[in-house]
Scaffold this motif. Structure first.
Motif, PDB file in Angstrom:
ATOM      1  N   ASP A  42       1.168  -1.490  -0.089  1.00  0.00           N
ATOM      2  CA  ASP A  42       0.286   0.192  -0.100  1.00  0.00           C
ATOM      3  C   ASP A  42       1.134   1.284  -0.235  1.00  0.00           C
ATOM      4  OD1 ASP A  42      -2.279   1.509   0.522  1.00  0.00           O
ATOM      5  OD2 ASP A  42      -2.096   1.812   1.820  1.00  0.00           O
ATOM      6  N   LEU A  43       1.867   1.423   1.006  1.00  0.00           N
ATOM      7  CA  LEU A  43       2.543   2.923   0.945  1.00  0.00           C
ATOM      8  C   LEU A  43       3.320   2.361  -0.570  1.00  0.00           C
ATOM      9  CD1 LEU A  43       4.967   2.764   4.479  1.00  0.00           C
ATOM     10  CD2 LEU A  43       2.691   4.054   3.184  1.00  0.00           C
ATOM     11  N   GLU A  44       4.115   1.342  -1.154  1.00  0.00           N
ATOM     12  CA  GLU A  44       4.780   1.384  -2.609  1.00  0.00           C
ATOM     13  C   GLU A  44       3.258   2.167  -3.596  1.00  0.00           C
ATOM     14  OE1 GLU A  44       5.433  -2.264  -3.364  1.00  0.00           O
ATOM     15  OE2 GLU A  44       7.656  -2.384  -1.829  1.00  0.00           O
ATOM     16  N   ASN A  45       2.327   2.071  -3.236  1.00  0.00           N
ATOM     17  CA  ASN A  45       1.869   2.716  -4.291  1.00  0.00           C
ATOM     18  C   ASN A  45       1.190   4.217  -3.662  1.00  0.00           C
ATOM     19  OD1 ASN A  45       0.871   0.170  -5.828  1.00  0.00           O
ATOM     20  ND2 ASN A  45      -1.044  -0.866  -4.538  1.00  0.00           N
ATOM     21  N   LYS A  46       1.407   3.955  -2.510  1.00  0.00           N
ATOM     22  CA  LYS A  46       1.527   5.987  -2.751  1.00  0.00           C
ATOM     23  C   LYS A  46       2.904   6.494  -2.701  1.00  0.00           C
ATOM     24  CE  LYS A  46      -1.834   5.256   1.233  1.00  0.00           C
ATOM     25  NZ  LYS A  46      -1.978   6.004   3.098  1.00  0.00           N
ATOM     26  N   GLU A  47       3.674   5.479  -2.637  1.00  0.00           N
ATOM     27  CA  GLU A  47       5.051   5.842  -3.303  1.00  0.00           C
ATOM     28  C   GLU A  47       5.085   6.733  -4.437  1.00  0.00           C
ATOM     29  OE1 GLU A  47       9.398   5.846  -1.985  1.00  0.00           O
ATOM     30  OE2 GLU A  47       7.751   3.686  -2.617  1.00  0.00           O
ATOM     31  N   GLU A  48       4.548   5.803  -4.684  1.00  0.00           N
ATOM     32  CA  GLU A  48       4.450   6.047  -7.157  1.00  0.00           C
ATOM     33  C   GLU A  48       3.187   7.108  -6.883  1.00  0.00           C
ATOM     34  OE1 GLU A  48       3.263   4.010 -11.032  1.00  0.00           O
ATOM     35  OE2 GLU A  48       2.442   2.265  -8.669  1.00  0.00           O
ATOM     36  N   THR A  49       2.036   7.033  -6.287  1.00  0.00           N
ATOM     37  CA  THR A  49       1.210   8.425  -6.345  1.00  0.00           C
ATOM     38  C   THR A  49       2.380   9.878  -5.723  1.00  0.00           C
ATOM     39  OG1 THR A  49      -0.466   6.779  -5.730  1.00  0.00           O
ATOM     40  CG2 THR A  49      -0.936   9.449  -6.391  1.00  0.00           C
ATOM     41  N   ALA A  50       3.107   9.406  -4.502  1.00  0.00           N
ATOM     42  CA  ALA A  50       3.264  10.615  -4.464  1.00  0.00           C
ATOM     43  C   ALA A  50       4.601  10.725  -5.650  1.00  0.00           C
ATOM     44  CB  ALA A  50       4.208  10.307  -3.164  1.00  0.00           C
ATOM     45  N   GLU A 194       6.323  21.367   0.741  1.00  0.00           N
ATOM     46  CA  GLU A 194       5.244  20.439   0.628  1.00  0.00           C
ATOM     47  C   GLU A 194       5.740  19.170   0.014  1.00  0.00           C
ATOM     48  OE1 GLU A 194       2.467  21.823  -1.745  1.00  0.00           O
ATOM     49  OE2 GLU A 194       0.764  23.040  -0.152  1.00  0.00           O
ATOM     50  N   LYS A 195       6.657  19.526  -0.882  1.00  0.00           N
ATOM     51  CA  LYS A 195       7.580  18.682  -0.814  1.00  0.00           C
ATOM     52  C   LYS A 195       8.779  17.286  -0.007  1.00  0.00           C
ATOM     53  CE  LYS A 195      10.880  17.761  -4.159  1.00  0.00           C
ATOM     54  NZ  LYS A 195      11.886  18.513  -5.919  1.00  0.00           N
ATOM     55  N   GLU A 196       9.005  18.327   0.474  1.00  0.00           N
ATOM     56  CA  GLU A 196       9.724  18.055   1.765  1.00  0.00           C
ATOM     57  C   GLU A 196       9.181  16.944   2.786  1.00  0.00           C
ATOM     58  OE1 GLU A 196      11.948  21.689   3.192  1.00  0.00           O
ATOM     59  OE2 GLU A 196      13.655  20.978   1.849  1.00  0.00           O
ATOM     60  N   ALA A 197       7.570  17.644   2.796  1.00  0.00           N
ATOM     61  CA  ALA A 197       6.968  17.019   3.986  1.00  0.00           C
ATOM     62  C   ALA A 197       6.603  16.133   3.669  1.00  0.00           C
ATOM     63  CB  ALA A 197       5.480  18.028   4.207  1.00  0.00           C
ATOM     64  N   VAL A 198       5.726  15.566   2.289  1.00  0.00           N
ATOM     65  CA  VAL A 198       5.624  14.766   1.652  1.00  0.00           C
ATOM     66  C   VAL A 198       6.646  13.182   1.698  1.00  0.00           C
ATOM     67  CG1 VAL A 198       5.308  13.429  -1.002  1.00  0.00           C
ATOM     68  CG2 VAL A 198       4.629  15.154  -0.333  1.00  0.00           C
ATOM     69  N   VAL A 199       7.666  13.563   1.054  1.00  0.00           N
ATOM     70  CA  VAL A 199       9.098  12.390   1.138  1.00  0.00           C
ATOM     71  C   VAL A 199       9.570  12.143   2.411  1.00  0.00           C
ATOM     72  CG1 VAL A 199      11.895  12.210   0.686  1.00  0.00           C
ATOM     73  CG2 VAL A 199      10.137  13.860  -0.708  1.00  0.00           C
ATOM     74  N   ALA A 200       9.148  13.111   3.954  1.00  0.00           N
ATOM     75  CA  ALA A 200      10.153  12.913   5.082  1.00  0.00           C
ATOM     76  C   ALA A 200       8.708  12.009   5.984  1.00  0.00           C
ATOM     77  CB  ALA A 200       9.578  14.065   5.708  1.00  0.00           C
ATOM     78  N   SER A 201       7.330  12.422   4.696  1.00  0.00           N
ATOM     79  CA  SER A 201       6.231  11.145   5.813  1.00  0.00           C
ATOM     80  C   SER A 201       6.721   9.774   5.226  1.00  0.00           C
ATOM     81  CB  SER A 201       5.058  11.391   5.226  1.00  0.00           C
ATOM     82  OG  SER A 201       3.425  10.789   6.100  1.00  0.00           O
ATOM     83  N   ILE A 202       6.354   9.685   3.860  1.00  0.00           N
ATOM     84  CA  ILE A 202       6.398   8.366   2.636  1.00  0.00           C
ATOM     85  C   ILE A 202       7.780   7.791   3.827  1.00  0.00           C
ATOM     86  CG2 ILE A 202       7.127   7.118   1.208  1.00  0.00           C
ATOM     87  CD1 ILE A 202       5.085   9.139  -0.695  1.00  0.00           C
ATOM     88  N   ALA A 203       8.800   8.375   3.522  1.00  0.00           N
ATOM     89  CA  ALA A 203       9.852   7.462   3.989  1.00  0.00           C
ATOM     90  C   ALA A 203      10.329   7.098   5.409  1.00  0.00           C
ATOM     91  CB  ALA A 203      11.091   8.583   3.705  1.00  0.00           C
ATOM     92  N   ALA A 204       9.434   7.707   6.375  1.00  0.00           N
ATOM     93  CA  ALA A 204       9.124   7.618   7.680  1.00  0.00           C
ATOM     94  C   ALA A 204       8.432   6.304   7.711  1.00  0.00           C
ATOM     95  CB  ALA A 204       8.804   8.606   8.699  1.00  0.00           C
ATOM     96  N   GLU A 205       7.191   6.121   7.241  1.00  0.00           N
ATOM     97  CA  GLU A 205       6.072   5.491   7.561  1.00  0.00           C
ATOM     98  C   GLU A 205       6.824   3.760   6.765  1.00  0.00           C
ATOM     99  OE1 GLU A 205       1.625   5.075   6.892  1.00  0.00           O
ATOM    100  OE2 GLU A 205       3.088   5.919   5.904  1.00  0.00           O
ATOM    101  N   LYS A 206       7.341   3.932   5.673  1.00  0.00           N
ATOM    102  CA  LYS A 206       7.978   2.644   4.888  1.00  0.00           C
ATOM    103  C   LYS A 206       9.226   2.012   6.369  1.00  0.00           C
ATOM    104  CE  LYS A 206       9.077   2.262   0.875  1.00  0.00           C
ATOM    105  NZ  LYS A 206       9.937   2.050  -0.567  1.00  0.00           N
ATOM    106  N   SER A 207      10.218   3.292   6.787  1.00  0.00           N
ATOM    107  CA  SER A 207      10.519   2.854   7.308  1.00  0.00           C
ATOM    108  C   SER A 207      10.759   2.201   8.647  1.00  0.00           C
ATOM    109  CB  SER A 207      11.965   3.971   8.248  1.00  0.00           C
ATOM    110  OG  SER A 207      12.676   3.399   9.357  1.00  0.00           O
ATOM    111  N   VAL A 208       9.218   2.719   9.345  1.00  0.00           N
ATOM    112  CA  VAL A 208       8.661   2.272  10.259  1.00  0.00           C
ATOM    113  C   VAL A 208       8.181   0.651   9.858  1.00  0.00           C
ATOM    114  CG1 VAL A 208       6.044   1.852  11.975  1.00  0.00           C
ATOM    115  CG2 VAL A 208       7.558   4.017  11.407  1.00  0.00           C
TER     116      VAL A 208
END
Length: 398
Positions: A42-50, A194-208
């Motif tokens: 699911d996160l990978e799909n979100k990452e692709e969209t992001a 906004e760009k930095e926030a999106v990147v950081a959010s996805i990276a943090a969630e994937k890491s967890v």
């Protein structure tokens, strides 16, 4: 024979009962691994969209930067035109002064105010016909020359007025260009955050999720190892089976310990609120006046050149007060006060292009100091015709 059979039955019973725990652990851990895998998908799909959205944002930022470069070029061209206009006005004024001196000199010798009797007397005093004809030519030349001078004088005076109007229009055009740059810069800053926030959010969630999956896989590996050892105990059926079961129990305990999750720690971030006390205002005012005359520079935040928000940042930083980077952000961060409540040290904001695009420091008595594109850092009157029409209000940094 019977003794051997009893031993085998005992070992089998012990092995089977101990083997139940890993099997149960496998089922639970497999469910956790499956859930983690689904989360990752699911996160990978979100990452692709992001990433698609980030590409769009990046393209927009690049486009805005090109527009900013174009606006800077326009401002430089406007400044060059202003200098040329100022030189032309100076030359026109000089020419007018010279003509006025010449007209005054001629007026002293022969009046040219429309009283023709002076010319008649001049002709009557002729001693001969040839002298009369000569004097008629002289009078004609004088009248013609004076008429040309008067016409040129009037034309140049009209030209001076036109050039002055043109200069004022150029100054306003330059100021509006600077306002557009400020508004554009605000958009760029917002999109970058906004760009930095999106990147950081996805990276943090994937890491967890990836860390959780790794832990579940470690638990499963430990359980599988324990199961293999139990299976080995079942097949050997030796007299030291009790010791083997104890070893397996130890392994199972270790596997259970692996599942323990470390407690999360949080680090509190404290923000320091700055105030414009009397001491702070003195420091801010000294810093502001200390850079009077510094030229306007888009994006400038140092003594080599300031834009409007860069100047206010610089002055307030002298008192240890950190302001946001843009005029719009400074407006949002301030407490709004009315003009009657405004005090020296408050910020004053303007809207020339549809959003907050200019800021200065209020000095009291309808005056503020700011970095204007037309003058650099200078004191300006709020009630001036240009700024009065764009005044939004006042803000206090608490």
């Amino acid at each position: 024979m019977n003794k051997k059979f009893i031993n085998l039955a005992l070992v089998a019973a012990l092995g089977f009962s101990t083997y139940i725990a890993p099997i149960t652990a496998f089922a639970s851990t497999d469910e956790d691994i499956k859930a983690s895998t689904e989360k990752l998908v699911d996160l990978e799909n979100k990452e692709e969209t992001a990433e698609s959205q980030l590409s769009t944002i990046t393209a927009t930022i690049a486009d805005n930067e090109k527009k900013a470069e174009s606006l800077v070029a326009d401002m430089q061209e406007t400044q060059t035109s202003m200098k040329v206009l100022e030189e032309q006005i100076t030359n026109l004024k000089s020419a007018i002064e010279k003509r006025e001196a010449k007209l005054e000199e001629q007026a002293r010798s022969v009046q040219v105010d429309g009283d023709s009797r002076n010319f008649v007397d001049f002709l009557l005093n002729a001693e001969s016909i040839s002298d009369v004809l000569g004097r008629v030519g002289v009078v004609s030349q004088i009248v013609s020359a004076n008429q040309s001078l008067v016409e040129a004088q009037a034309a140049d005076q009209d030209a001076v007025v036109a050039k002055q109007n043109e200069t004022e229009e150029k100054v306003e055009e330059q100021t509006l260009l600077a306002a557009k740059l400020e508004a554009s810069k605000t958009d760029l800053e917002q999109q970058k955050l906004e760009k930095e926030a999106v990147v950081a959010s996805i990276a943090a969630e994937k890491s967890v999720v990836e860390n959780e999956k790794e832990k579940f896989l470690a638990v499963k590996a430990a359980a599988e190892k324990g199961a293999e050892e139990l299976a080995l105990v079942k097949t050997t059926a030796t007299s030291n089976s009790s010791a083997s079961v104890e070893t397996v129990s130890t392994k199972t305990t270790v596997a259970s310990e692996v599942t323990a999750k470390p407690a999360a720690t949080e680090k509190a971030v404290e923000t320091k609120k700055a105030t414009t006390s009397n001491g702070s205002w003195t420091t801010i005012k000294n810093a502001a006046y200390g850079v009077t005359g510094t030229p306007y520079l888009y994006g400038g935040t140092s003594t080599s050149g300031f834009d409007c928000s860069g100047f206010t940042m610089y002055a307030f930083s002298a008192a240890g007060i950190n302001l946001p980077r843009t005029a719009g952000a400074q407006y949002a961060a301030s407490t709004k006060v009315s003009q009657s409540e405004a005090q020296p040290g408050d910020l004053v904001f303007f809207n020339q292009t549809g959003s907050i695009d200019h800021v200065g420091i209020y000095l009291g008595n309808n005056q503020f100091i700011g970095s204007q594109s037309s003058s650099g850092v200078a004191v300006t009157t709020i009630s001036q015709a240009y700024w009065a029409q764009y005044l939004v209000g006042f803000g206090r940094i608490n």
